[in-house]
Design a protein around this motif. Sequence first.
Motif, PDB file in Angstrom:
ATOM      1  N   TYR A   1     154.520 127.321  69.282  1.00  0.00           N
ATOM      2  CA  TYR A   1     154.077 127.324  67.884  1.00  0.00           C
ATOM      3  C   TYR A   1     153.225 128.543  67.539  1.00  0.00           C
ATOM      4  O   TYR A   1     152.637 128.597  66.452  1.00  0.00           O
ATOM      5  CB  TYR A   1     153.302 126.034  67.594  1.00  0.00           C
ATOM      6  CG  TYR A   1     154.193 124.819  67.584  1.00  0.00           C
ATOM      7  CD1 TYR A   1     154.793 124.380  66.408  1.00  0.00           C
ATOM      8  CD2 TYR A   1     154.470 124.134  68.756  1.00  0.00           C
ATOM      9  CE1 TYR A   1     155.636 123.283  66.403  1.00  0.00           C
ATOM     10  CE2 TYR A   1     155.311 123.033  68.767  1.00  0.00           C
ATOM     11  CZ  TYR A   1     155.894 122.614  67.589  1.00  0.00           C
ATOM     12  OH  TYR A   1     156.731 121.526  67.596  1.00  0.00           O
TER      13      TYR A   1
ATOM     14  N   LEU B   1     150.228 119.254  63.634  1.00  0.00           N
ATOM     15  CA  LEU B   1     150.316 119.486  65.067  1.00  0.00           C
ATOM     16  C   LEU B   1     148.996 119.015  65.662  1.00  0.00           C
ATOM     17  O   LEU B   1     147.960 119.656  65.485  1.00  0.00           O
ATOM     18  CB  LEU B   1     150.546 120.975  65.353  1.00  0.00           C
ATOM     19  CG  LEU B   1     150.472 121.446  66.806  1.00  0.00           C
ATOM     20  CD1 LEU B   1     151.476 120.692  67.671  1.00  0.00           C
ATOM     21  CD2 LEU B   1     150.717 122.950  66.890  1.00  0.00           C
TER      22      LEU B   1
ATOM     23  N   VAL C   1     144.087 126.056  61.646  1.00  0.00           N
ATOM     24  CA  VAL C   1     143.692 125.389  62.883  1.00  0.00           C
ATOM     25  C   VAL C   1     142.248 124.935  62.717  1.00  0.00           C
ATOM     26  O   VAL C   1     141.366 125.740  62.409  1.00  0.00           O
ATOM     27  CB  VAL C   1     143.810 126.306  64.107  1.00  0.00           C
ATOM     28  CG1 VAL C   1     143.305 125.578  65.364  1.00  0.00           C
ATOM     29  CG2 VAL C   1     145.240 126.773  64.312  1.00  0.00           C
TER      30      VAL C   1
ATOM     31  N   CYS D   1     146.941 122.310  62.331  1.00  0.00           N
ATOM     32  CA  CYS D   1     146.774 121.957  63.732  1.00  0.00           C
ATOM     33  C   CYS D   1     145.331 121.555  64.009  1.00  0.00           C
ATOM     34  O   CYS D   1     144.396 122.190  63.524  1.00  0.00           O
ATOM     35  CB  CYS D   1     147.155 123.144  64.624  1.00  0.00           C
ATOM     36  SG  CYS D   1     146.825 122.887  66.381  1.00  0.00           S
TER      37      CYS D   1
ATOM     38  N   VAL E   1     151.152 128.439  62.382  1.00  0.00           N
ATOM     39  CA  VAL E   1     150.212 127.463  61.834  1.00  0.00           C
ATOM     40  C   VAL E   1     149.363 128.102  60.735  1.00  0.00           C
ATOM     41  O   VAL E   1     148.823 129.195  60.904  1.00  0.00           O
ATOM     42  CB  VAL E   1     149.313 126.899  62.954  1.00  0.00           C
ATOM     43  CG1 VAL E   1     148.317 125.906  62.383  1.00  0.00           C
ATOM     44  CG2 VAL E   1     150.172 126.236  64.034  1.00  0.00           C
TER      45      VAL E   1
END
Length: 408
Positions: free
Chosen positions: A34, A281, A41, A260, A38
């Motif tokens: 990944y 995620l 995060v 994420c 993203v």
Amino acid sequence: MFEQVNILRETSGRGRSLLMCLDAAADAPELRAYDGQVQCVYIDPPFMTGERFVRRRRFGAPGWRTGRPAPEYPAYDDRFESRQDYLTMLEALIRQAHRLLKDTGVFCLHLDWRVSAYARVLCDEIFGEEMFLNEVIWAYESGGRARRYFSRKHDVILLYGRTKKYRFDLRKVPLDRAENRRNHMRRAVDEEGRAYRSIMSAGKEYRYYDDEPVYPGDVWTDISHLQQKDPERTGYTTQKPLRLLDRLLRPLVEPGDMVCDLCCGSGTTLAAAQALGCRVLGVDISPEALMVTRSRLNTEDMTVICPCEQDETLLEGNYDPLTGFMLLTDFQATHPAFPKVERAMDVLESWSAGRLTPQGIHVEFSFGRSVRQPELPMFCILPDGRGDACVSTVDAAGRRRTYIWREE
């Protein structure tokens, strides 16, 4: 009969969101896949408090209906041999976040007074000082009061952009100006009946209308810490409120983006992200935490990779391959914290049914207890399809087991 097997992966729909049980501080190839994908995060790691934290989880239909019983289980250990050991772990997480983010992405690191200064230095080194965006102060009222120093009642959230192309739209988090009053200003109503506050500066009047929004700065005092009986609570003592994560994510993401959380714990960040239309995620080193997270999410388009408990726990029931009718009748999981069981299936918190594929279990139905639905359905009808019928269970302690139907 149902035979216990070890199946790590289960998928529903296209499986575009992902929950994984692994150490996010390790160089995991599952996460490398990944890199650069993203948008945001967020990490709320251990704070190096030196404590062992616990979680409470409602037990059976009575517990989900009334709040009792709610046994206590281990949550996570926040003890480290030294500050350097902690910072080594934290640096690995930050570097992982840096790799995962796309060019428009933003990193959010949630800590408190213990290590936030060290974390700022690490983030400056990894992201670059020029990519620092904010040090958000979340101030709250909770717990006791110190007498030998000012009470430490705030957390710190560091924000860094991945590149100068980072996305941030403050207009997505308007506040009601009437709730953020400027008491030193003169109140008045204009010729159209609109209320406003005004101030004179250098001979010029500046008006601030009550029906126009204001926007938050970097000190947030209007979001409460979760109270003991808050309906959001999952049992984690360090759980953060959804309002906090909603405000943090809204300026950063668009529907369809991936968010994420590398230490997802009770799943608040991912629940807030899903509510904004994002894919998620989620990573946690604890299988039980991952199952708590899953219980809060819409899993219709999700892949879950989580270890199974390997023991002699029996799942009993019936399955008719001709009609697809599946019925669960008994589940014999035990745990030292479980209260006396009045109904055998009270030890079962959730279950999924599907078919075995080369990639794992493809889930067709999922059922879980909640405050709104304390009772757990015990049957379903699997549609025709290739692959043996499978069941994935999660007991009241958060332990996952998988079973496959075998004709006797």
